[in-house]
Design a protein around this motif. Sequence first.
Motif, mmCIF file in Angstrom:
data_model
loop_
_atom_site.group_PDB
_atom_site.id
_atom_site.type_symbol
_atom_site.label_atom_id
_atom_site.label_comp_id
_atom_site.label_asym_id
_atom_site.label_seq_id
_atom_site.Cartn_x
_atom_site.Cartn_y
_atom_site.Cartn_z
ATOM 1 N N ASN A 1 -5.831 -5.404 -1.330
ATOM 2 C CA ASN A 1 -5.911 -6.764 -0.790
ATOM 3 C C ASN A 1 -5.580 -6.753 0.697
ATOM 4 N N TYR A 2 -6.240 -7.638 1.443
ATOM 5 C CA TYR A 2 -5.963 -7.686 2.868
ATOM 6 C C TYR A 2 -4.627 -8.384 3.109
ATOM 7 N N SER A 3 -4.061 -8.023 4.224
ATOM 8 C CA SER A 3 -2.774 -8.608 4.670
ATOM 9 C C SER A 3 -1.748 -8.641 3.540
ATOM 10 N N THR A 4 -1.590 -7.519 2.860
ATOM 11 C CA THR A 4 -0.666 -7.438 1.722
ATOM 12 C C THR A 4 0.256 -6.237 1.910
ATOM 13 N N ARG A 5 1.551 -6.465 1.607
ATOM 14 C CA ARG A 5 2.544 -5.379 1.659
ATOM 15 C C ARG A 5 2.555 -4.667 0.322
ATOM 16 N N TYR A 6 2.574 -3.331 0.401
ATOM 17 C CA TYR A 6 2.631 -2.505 -0.797
ATOM 18 C C TYR A 6 3.851 -1.599 -0.711
ATOM 19 N N LYS A 7 4.409 -1.313 -1.890
ATOM 20 C CA LYS A 7 5.501 -0.347 -1.982
ATOM 21 C C LYS A 7 5.015 0.838 -2.797
ATOM 22 N N PHE A 8 5.297 2.102 -2.272
ATOM 23 C CA PHE A 8 4.786 3.321 -2.884
ATOM 24 C C PHE A 8 5.961 4.167 -3.358
ATOM 25 N N TYR A 9 5.785 4.840 -4.528
ATOM 26 C CA TYR A 9 6.755 5.752 -5.103
ATOM 27 C C TYR A 9 6.021 7.065 -5.331
ATOM 28 N N PHE A 10 6.525 8.226 -4.772
ATOM 29 C CA PHE A 10 5.763 9.472 -4.796
ATOM 30 C C PHE A 10 6.685 10.611 -5.184
ATOM 31 N N ASN A 11 6.287 11.497 -6.149
ATOM 32 C CA ASN A 11 7.064 12.667 -6.520
ATOM 33 C C ASN A 11 6.136 13.779 -6.982
ATOM 34 N N ALA A 12 6.735 14.994 -7.149
ATOM 35 C CA ALA A 12 5.984 16.180 -7.580
ATOM 36 C C ALA A 12 6.445 16.603 -8.957
ATOM 37 N N GLN A 13 5.606 17.405 -9.690
ATOM 38 C CA GLN A 13 5.925 17.880 -11.030
ATOM 39 C C GLN A 13 5.698 19.382 -11.120
ATOM 40 N N THR A 14 6.577 20.014 -11.908
ATOM 41 C CA THR A 14 6.322 21.366 -12.407
ATOM 42 C C THR A 14 6.185 21.264 -13.916
ATOM 43 N N SER A 15 6.087 22.400 -14.554
ATOM 44 C CA SER A 15 5.972 22.387 -16.015
ATOM 45 C C SER A 15 7.248 21.911 -16.672
ATOM 46 N N VAL A 16 8.371 21.971 -15.907
ATOM 47 C CA VAL A 16 9.653 21.523 -16.474
ATOM 48 C C VAL A 16 9.759 20.013 -16.432
ATOM 49 N N GLY A 17 9.241 19.381 -15.391
ATOM 50 C CA GLY A 17 9.328 17.944 -15.288
ATOM 51 C C GLY A 17 9.146 17.455 -13.868
ATOM 52 N N SER A 18 9.383 16.127 -13.668
ATOM 53 C CA SER A 18 9.192 15.476 -12.382
ATOM 54 C C SER A 18 10.439 15.630 -11.521
ATOM 55 N N GLY A 19 10.192 15.790 -10.233
ATOM 56 C CA GLY A 19 11.282 15.869 -9.281
ATOM 57 C C GLY A 19 11.655 14.502 -8.723
ATOM 58 N N SER A 20 12.507 14.528 -7.759
ATOM 59 C CA SER A 20 12.963 13.286 -7.126
ATOM 60 C C SER A 20 11.822 12.643 -6.375
ATOM 61 N N GLN A 21 11.834 11.309 -6.323
ATOM 62 C CA GLN A 21 10.742 10.596 -5.676
ATOM 63 C C GLN A 21 11.151 10.141 -4.287
ATOM 64 N N ILE A 22 10.118 9.872 -3.486
ATOM 65 C CA ILE A 22 10.292 9.342 -2.148
ATOM 66 C C ILE A 22 9.541 8.018 -2.087
ATOM 67 N N THR A 23 10.046 7.017 -1.364
ATOM 68 C CA THR A 23 9.426 5.694 -1.318
ATOM 69 C C THR A 23 9.009 5.367 0.094
ATOM 70 N N GLU A 24 8.025 4.456 0.192
ATOM 71 C CA GLU A 24 7.551 3.994 1.485
ATOM 72 C C GLU A 24 6.857 2.663 1.283
#
Length: 1188
Positions: A1004-1027
């Motif tokens: 959507n135009y003129s809209t604020r979004y919040k993002f959550y991003f992390n990585a995975q190995t076969s053991v599981g997900s790591g810590s996430q970073i936000t922006e």
Amino acid sequence: MVRKMSIPTSKTSLLLFLCQIISALDVPLDSKLLEELSQPPTITQQSPKDYIVDPRENIVIQCEAKGKPPPSFSWTRNGTHFDIDKDAQVTMKPNSGTLVINIMNGGKAEAYEGVYQCTARNERGAAISNNIVIRPSRSPLWTKEKLEPNHVREGDSLVLHCRPPVGLPPPIIFWMDNAFQRLPQSERVSQGLNGDLYFSNVQPEDTREDYICYARFNHTQTIQQKQPISVKVFSMDSLNDTIAANLSDTDIYGAKPVTERQPVLLTPTGSTSTKVELRGNVLLLECIAAGLPTPVIRWIKEGGELPANRTFFENFKKTLKIIDVSEADSGNYKCIARNTLGSVHHVISVTVKAAPYWITAPRNLVLSPGEDGTLICRANGNPKPSISWLANGVPIAIAPEDPSRKVDGDTIIFSHVQERSSAVYQCNASNEYGYLLANAFVNVLAEPPRILTPANKLYQVIADRPALLDCAYFGSPKPEIEWFKGVKGSILRGNEYVFHDNGTLEIPVAQKNNAGTYTCVARNELGKIQNEVHLEIKDPTMIIKQPEYKVIQRYGQVSFECIIKHDSTLLPTVTWLKDNDELPDDERFLVGKDNLTIMNVTDKDDGTYTCIVNTTLDSVSASAVLTVVARPNPPFDLELTGQLERSVDLSWIPGDENNSPITNFVIEYEDALHEPGVWHYQTEVPGTQTTVQLKLSPYVNYSFRVIAVNRIGRSQPSEPSEQYLTKSASPDENPANVQGIGSEPDNLVITWEPLKGFQSNGPGLQYKVSWRQKDVDDEWTSVIVANVSKYIVSGTPTFVPYEVKVQALNDLGYAPEPSEVIGHSGEDLPMVAPGNVQVHVINSTLAKVHWDPVPLKTVRGHLQGYKVYYWKVQSLSRRSRRHVEKNILTFRGNKTFGMLPGLEPYSSYKLNVRVVNGKGEGPASSDKVFKTPEGVPSSPSFLKITNPTLDSLTLEWGSPTHPNGVLTSYTLKFQPINNTHELGPLVEIRIPANESSLILKNLNYSTRYKFYFNAQTSVGSGSQITEEAVTIMDEAMASRQVDIATQGWFIGLMCAVALLILILLIVCFIRRNKGGKYPVKEKEDAHADPEIQPMKEDDGTFGEYRSLESDAEDHKPLKKGSRTPSDRTVKKEDSDDSLVDYGEGVNGQFNEDGSFIGQYSGKKEKEPAEGNESSEAPSPVNAMNSFV
């Protein structure tokens, strides 16, 4: 029928006397009134009855009198009229009756000897003086006489007679020599009351030729002397043969040597005598005795005690002196003279007579016409005096008659007196020892009332205190007094007031409502008069903050408060006193408005300080004590007693405790033989003890000193005591801390703590060092060494146990047998490495290592533990080598396993194990290889959002710094945020692991979004970073808004909105600082990760902000307003792994020898943070878009 009562004459006199007290007038001592009232004469000054005059000076016979009108004066001499006008040498002072007889211009004093009497007369009567006997003083010369020398045998008594000429008054007698030095007097030699010099027994030193008696006549200031008297004392032992031959027939030659004699009274003579003394005089009784040895005199009163406080002994107790004697002092007084051979006594019968003295002297009487009164004249004496009356100087029997007067012995009764009854009456009381003459007038006055108190006088009184309003008055007859309040007030009556006979109105407890104007009215049959006075009631002065008790250390500062409250119309003055005296004139004392400050307090400032507040009406005060305390003064006068070989008693005198009790004394000693100038603690005793028995060591030169201790501190040390050197002895003890530790594989180093100097107990201190191998049947090997602290035994086997002992000795012998200690010869490096090393990997960061212990014989020393060396070979995910950094963990004791913490996941490691003793490490075991499994990755290294368009955003990221395994994918979650901070639907995207960027479309135009991003190995997900990021606006809308933004009305509206927002922010800031709480549910919903948003409690209240870790663990509340770090990194969480069985060091956290000092910690990333916690502020465009 009415019965008539007859009153006896004596009762009639008493009744009339009471009537006199009730009805007689008191004339106030008001100078103006006295000048106006008529008054008979009163004698105010006259010469003494027995008047001895200096014949070389003019004779002044005083006679002063007062009266209204002023009196005239006349004199009689020897009972006949003395016409002073006929004698040119006699004059009378103006306005006085005093005679001056001029002797210095040719007159002779002897011609004017006689009895003089003065008469002062006016129209209301005549007063007379005493009979004044005039006698000139006399100081005649001694008659010439031939004085023979006095030859006296040693030990005999002697009296040197003075016999002074008879003078007027009698002279004062004293004895001196030719050099005008007073002759010494003692119990043996003394002067009697008659002036004679008495020797109880003569001694050879009494021989002299200038015993001179002097008579001093004080009246004429002359001294007459008698011719010198010679005394020669002969001693039988000193007579030479010639004198013995010439005096062979005399008593002296035939006398026996000086012998002791019983007492004999020289004066008075006989066994009894009498003495008459007059009442009020000084009674002097004398007893002087002869005898050898010199007698001692003692006085007693038969049948009673000598009067206390009035009895004195003079002239070496030979004279008894009783002052102010009375009839009760009559009786028998016995003096007793006693020496070693016996005693003698004399009884003096004392009779005390009395010249007349007043019981009731007649007093002046002021009466009104028609009143009654009495004059009473009562006197006593021994014998009882006779009473006679005179009227105006004439015996009353031949005086003019007065029908209102009646004489009844010692009383004159007056009835219905008239003004012509005024007269002066004289009472004469006489016996054989003297007479009394008193004048008393009867003054009959008829006077209208007069008020002597000044008109409109102002009285100021403090509330709740008595108020006395004066109305001094006079009138004859005596006026009646009435008081009124106010101009038209009613007469004052009741218990509220007290009316005094002198006219004073008293208000016992004055209150504010008593203030006002009061009128005093005086009236008698001759008239009426009134006077007004004014009363003001003031508030009392009070000290509302009093000075308080203070305890201050010397040289400190102290302050006393004195805060006052007072009536606003009164001016108070505040004065400070110290010990009821003025403050010292010292600049250290600072007097403020309501306090006293003392700077640099000293001991002399100790005392009571008083604050005195004075006004014109009242005064108040308050006191407080200042106690100056300080460290005690040092003890002094140290004394050593009871010296023994091993103990001594020490005593001392405490110094001043300076107002703080001494709690204890510390005793120190100095050993001048071994450590001169160094003081050591010996013991201490309670502050009440000033002596102590001290235990001593041999061969020490002791000095002691004492220190006093109180609550303030320690005193300076006392001066040292005298030195005390104890005898030498063999040592009492052996060295302490004996050890046997080898420094090399082939030696044994034996060490000990040497004895201190005073422990040596004597000269020549040495040590006997002994050793032998333990568990081997060897003899002791011994060596004697000097006063050192170690000995090295060489050539020993490696690390074998030895028995070791060290014994002290000196020139006098050995100390007691010492105890044995176990030591070991020197260590060598271990010989073998641990075997059977096994590694068990527990998880990706922790492993456990096992090994078999080495045989103790191969350790060759004290087993201290095992060291595990381990290092990372490579990371399995990156396959890249790096610099090898070995980590070391030490496991103390005989342990055979340990934990290896802090390992990196998905890595290859190597380790080996070594045994450790006091010498060092043994050989290493063979390297053991192990690998750690994969773990969850760390957060991506960065997340950037670029190239915003109307409906797309570009995301770029970096791979995790620590992948901790093989990455399988990335997960992206995002959701929109509207203007009210509400979150929209969450979108999730899975991204391959080999990607590093992504373009998101259809946004959507003129809209604020919040993002959550992390990585995975076969053991599981790591810590996430936000922006967070914002898409841009539609171009047409932006253009329209730009057009609107250029309009003036829109600019003004925007300014108003900005001002309103600023005001709202200020209000919110103020409420926040005041601790206000706000609902936070909406904010949590708007900013938190939708998967972990906190749920509402059952009771419907909102939760506090919490970190995601606390929500997942113990729900501990976070502080409001906490923020995600600005670099968008996520805080790492501590691991819960236990440190049990871990070693003593890990990589990156090791000490110098590699021991583990850190704490193992895992890594865990935070979940997405709350949306409103973003560090990015909304853009102006977004704000405008939100407004539209």
